[in-house]
Design an enzyme around this catalytic site. Structure first.
Site, PDB file in Angstrom:
ATOM      1  N   LYS A   8       0.869  -1.183   0.000  1.00  0.00           N
ATOM      2  CA  LYS A   8       0.000   0.000   0.000  1.00  0.00           C
ATOM      3  C   LYS A   8       0.897   1.222   0.000  1.00  0.00           C
ATOM      4  O   LYS A   8       1.802   1.338   0.845  1.00  0.00           O
ATOM      5  CB  LYS A   8      -0.925   0.029   1.208  1.00  0.00           C
ATOM      6  N   GLN A  13     -11.803   9.020  10.178  1.00  0.00           N
ATOM      7  CA  GLN A  13     -11.818   7.609  10.601  1.00  0.00           C
ATOM      8  C   GLN A  13     -12.804   7.348  11.738  1.00  0.00           C
ATOM      9  O   GLN A  13     -13.259   6.209  11.917  1.00  0.00           O
ATOM     10  CB  GLN A  13     -10.417   7.174  11.073  1.00  0.00           C
ATOM     11  N   ASN A  34     -13.064  15.558  21.505  1.00  0.00           N
ATOM     12  CA  ASN A  34     -12.151  15.910  20.415  1.00  0.00           C
ATOM     13  C   ASN A  34     -11.543  17.266  20.704  1.00  0.00           C
ATOM     14  O   ASN A  34     -12.210  18.147  21.273  1.00  0.00           O
ATOM     15  CB  ASN A  34     -12.909  15.941  19.076  1.00  0.00           C
ATOM     16  N   SER A  47      -4.823  12.550  15.080  1.00  0.00           N
ATOM     17  CA  SER A  47      -3.471  12.730  14.530  1.00  0.00           C
ATOM     18  C   SER A  47      -2.604  13.528  15.503  1.00  0.00           C
ATOM     19  O   SER A  47      -1.718  14.266  15.098  1.00  0.00           O
ATOM     20  CB  SER A  47      -3.561  13.438  13.175  1.00  0.00           C
ATOM     21  N   GLY A  93      -2.962  -0.330  17.585  1.00  0.00           N
ATOM     22  CA  GLY A  93      -3.252  -0.635  16.179  1.00  0.00           C
ATOM     23  C   GLY A  93      -2.471   0.289  15.262  1.00  0.00           C
ATOM     24  O   GLY A  93      -2.846   1.437  15.034  1.00  0.00           O
TER      25      GLY A  93
HETATM   26  P1  NAD Z   1      -8.550  13.500  10.137  1.00  0.00           P
HETATM   27  O1  NAD Z   1      -7.569  14.482   9.631  1.00  0.00           O
HETATM   28  O2  NAD Z   1      -9.842  13.323   9.430  1.00  0.00           O
HETATM   29  O3  NAD Z   1      -8.906  13.853  11.668  1.00  0.00           O
HETATM   30  C1  NAD Z   1      -7.871  14.168  12.575  1.00  0.00           C
HETATM   31  C2  NAD Z   1      -8.366  14.024  13.987  1.00  0.00           C
HETATM   32  O4  NAD Z   1      -7.299  14.365  14.888  1.00  0.00           O
HETATM   33  C3  NAD Z   1      -9.504  14.976  14.334  1.00  0.00           C
HETATM   34  O5  NAD Z   1     -10.295  14.400  15.340  1.00  0.00           O
HETATM   35  C4  NAD Z   1      -8.756  16.205  14.870  1.00  0.00           C
HETATM   36  O6  NAD Z   1      -9.565  17.027  15.681  1.00  0.00           O
HETATM   37  C5  NAD Z   1      -7.674  15.511  15.680  1.00  0.00           C
HETATM   38  N1  NAD Z   1      -6.486  16.338  15.881  1.00  0.00           N
HETATM   39  C6  NAD Z   1      -5.834  17.079  14.931  1.00  0.00           C
HETATM   40  N2  NAD Z   1      -4.764  17.692  15.508  1.00  0.00           N
HETATM   41  C7  NAD Z   1      -4.763  17.319  16.804  1.00  0.00           C
HETATM   42  C8  NAD Z   1      -3.913  17.623  17.917  1.00  0.00           C
HETATM   43  N3  NAD Z   1      -2.856  18.441  17.781  1.00  0.00           N
HETATM   44  N4  NAD Z   1      -4.196  17.061  19.118  1.00  0.00           N
HETATM   45  C9  NAD Z   1      -5.280  16.225  19.275  1.00  0.00           C
HETATM   46  N5  NAD Z   1      -6.112  15.922  18.257  1.00  0.00           N
HETATM   47  C10 NAD Z   1      -5.851  16.456  17.046  1.00  0.00           C
HETATM   48  O7  NAD Z   1      -7.762  12.135  10.264  1.00  0.00           O
HETATM   49  P2  NAD Z   1      -8.316  10.645  10.206  1.00  0.00           P
HETATM   50  O8  NAD Z   1      -8.312  10.176   8.799  1.00  0.00           O
HETATM   51  O9  NAD Z   1      -9.553  10.546  11.016  1.00  0.00           O
HETATM   52  O10 NAD Z   1      -7.104   9.863  10.928  1.00  0.00           O
HETATM   53  C11 NAD Z   1      -6.880  10.029  12.301  1.00  0.00           C
HETATM   54  C12 NAD Z   1      -5.541   9.400  12.655  1.00  0.00           C
HETATM   55  O11 NAD Z   1      -5.614   7.992  12.416  1.00  0.00           O
HETATM   56  C13 NAD Z   1      -4.357   9.895  11.814  1.00  0.00           C
HETATM   57  O12 NAD Z   1      -3.246  10.031  12.663  1.00  0.00           O
HETATM   58  C14 NAD Z   1      -4.127   8.777  10.825  1.00  0.00           C
HETATM   59  O13 NAD Z   1      -2.800   8.728  10.340  1.00  0.00           O
HETATM   60  C15 NAD Z   1      -4.452   7.589  11.706  1.00  0.00           C
HETATM   61  N6  NAD Z   1      -4.775   6.362  10.987  1.00  0.00           N
HETATM   62  C16 NAD Z   1      -4.326   5.197  11.524  1.00  0.00           C
HETATM   63  C17 NAD Z   1      -4.593   4.006  10.900  1.00  0.00           C
HETATM   64  C18 NAD Z   1      -4.138   2.718  11.519  1.00  0.00           C
HETATM   65  O14 NAD Z   1      -4.234   1.658  10.896  1.00  0.00           O
HETATM   66  N7  NAD Z   1      -3.669   2.728  12.748  1.00  0.00           N
HETATM   67  C19 NAD Z   1      -5.309   4.001   9.697  1.00  0.00           C
HETATM   68  C20 NAD Z   1      -5.792   5.203   9.186  1.00  0.00           C
HETATM   69  C21 NAD Z   1      -5.523   6.389   9.850  1.00  0.00           C
END
Ligand code: NAD
Length: 319
Positions: free
Chosen positions: A66, A137, A158, A197, A290
């Protein structure tokens, strides 16, 4: 090579499919039938991340990569921050088999992994679900967790509270009462999903009750952090892939601080395969780190290919 565009995925793979596919690949890895290769993940500046997750599942006959990442400026472009594509190859010949849009698949397989961890590790009497995060997510996480347990209510926090009503609307659609809360009220939750994030810990020891299960899904890169390291160290820690957990997952901080021994981290697949124990008591905190592994991506992408072929969907090209 079959090209399956992003727009077709919703018709090809369901949350239930993703649950089964992730169960199978994590179990195969624990049995030594599948492996994730080392991750390449580069910071591009301004919060952008780009990289490659690859692996092989010999049991399922899947091999691939990926490519993609996280691009926080995408809201202004009208597209989601996570962008990825999955490439599948024939494990015997190396020939490319398919290129599959990876955005929805990533959300489905990530939510499925958290849901599996909740199903296997949360207390049987868990009734209150907490969610930290309200981005793209988070809704998938809520939907996947809602399928599995008889939740009585959902509480959410949040950093940007204006994003929480969207999560509340999904809870309402699922018939679950939803309340936006301050972090200290997360002590009411029996299971908490973190999916932000964030670059620094939000969820502290004082915010979590004994017996809670934490599904920590947001930290998938060096430097991200959602949980206080002392809380990670206090928990029984499970993960999808130990090598990723200690380098790019939530456990990276507790391990670097000398609070958690990497040898103590248990692959969730080992629990699924009956090779390792799950929760040991109603009072211990369990934590699933995860990190997101290639085997998950290959499993759901391969399923999309099988379904697309059966229905004559997608586009064949010579490469
Ligand atoms: P998104 O950009 O849609 O949302 C980001 C989220 O993080 C929001 O809730 C936002 O308010 C919050 N946020 C942003 N800056 C922040 C900070 N400084 N402190 C606290 N919260 C903060 O992102 P998403 O697509 O929902 O992804 C969320 C996270 O999940 C990302 O870090 C992404 O890389 C990770 N992710 C992990 C996996 C996995 O398999 N573990 C898969 C997909 C995404």
């Amino acid at each position: 090579m079959l090209i399956i565009p992003e727009a077709l995925i919703a018709d090809l793979v369901t949350p239930a499919d993703a649950y089964d596919a992730v169960m199978a690949c994590l179990t195969a890895a624990a049995r030594g039938e599948a492996e994730n290769f080392p991750v390449i993940r580069q910071a591009l500046g301004e919060g952008r991340q780009y990289g490659f997750k690859s692996g092989i599942d010999r049991a399922a006959g899947q091999m691939g990569v990926k490519a993609g990442g996280y691009f926080p400026g995408n809201a202004a472009r009208g597209i989601i921050n996570h962008q990825s594509s999955v490439f599948l190859f024939d494990p015997d010949s190396g020939r490319p088999l398919a290129m599959v849009g990876g955005n929805l698949l990533t959300a489905l397989r990530t939510a499925a992994a958290a849901a599996i961890s909740i199903d296997r590790l949360a207390r049987p009497d868990a009734r209150v679900l907490g969610i930290v995060g309200a981005g793209h997510q988070a809704g998938f996480q809520l939907r996947a967790a809602a399928r599995l347990r008889p939740w009585e209510r959902v509480i959410g926090w949040n950093l940007h509270p204006e994003m929480l009503p969207r999560l509340g609307a999904i809870a309402a659609e699922l018939g679950l009462p939803f309340e936006a809360v301050d972090l200290p009220r997360m002590v009411e939750a029996d299971a908490i999903i973190t999916i932000t994030s964030s670059p620094a810990a939000s969820l502290m020891t004082a915010h979590v009750s004994p017996g809670t299960h934490l599904a920590c899904m947001g930290t998938d890169t060096k430097g991200k952090q959602e949980i206080e390291p002392a809380l990670v160290a206090r928990a029984r820690v499970y993960t999808d892939e130990v090598a990723q957990s200690v380098s790019i997952g939530e456990a990276q901080h507790a391990v670097a601080a000398g609070l958690l021994d990497a040898d103590k981290i248990i692959p969730l697949g080992a629990v699924l395969a009956g090779l390792a124990p799950g929760r040991q008591s109603d009072s211990e905190i369990t934590l699933y780190d995860g990190t997101g592994v290639a085997l998950q991506d290959l499993a759901v992408a391969a399923l999309a290919v099988t379904r697309a072929k059966a229905r004559g969907l997608g586009q064949e090209v010579e490469v």
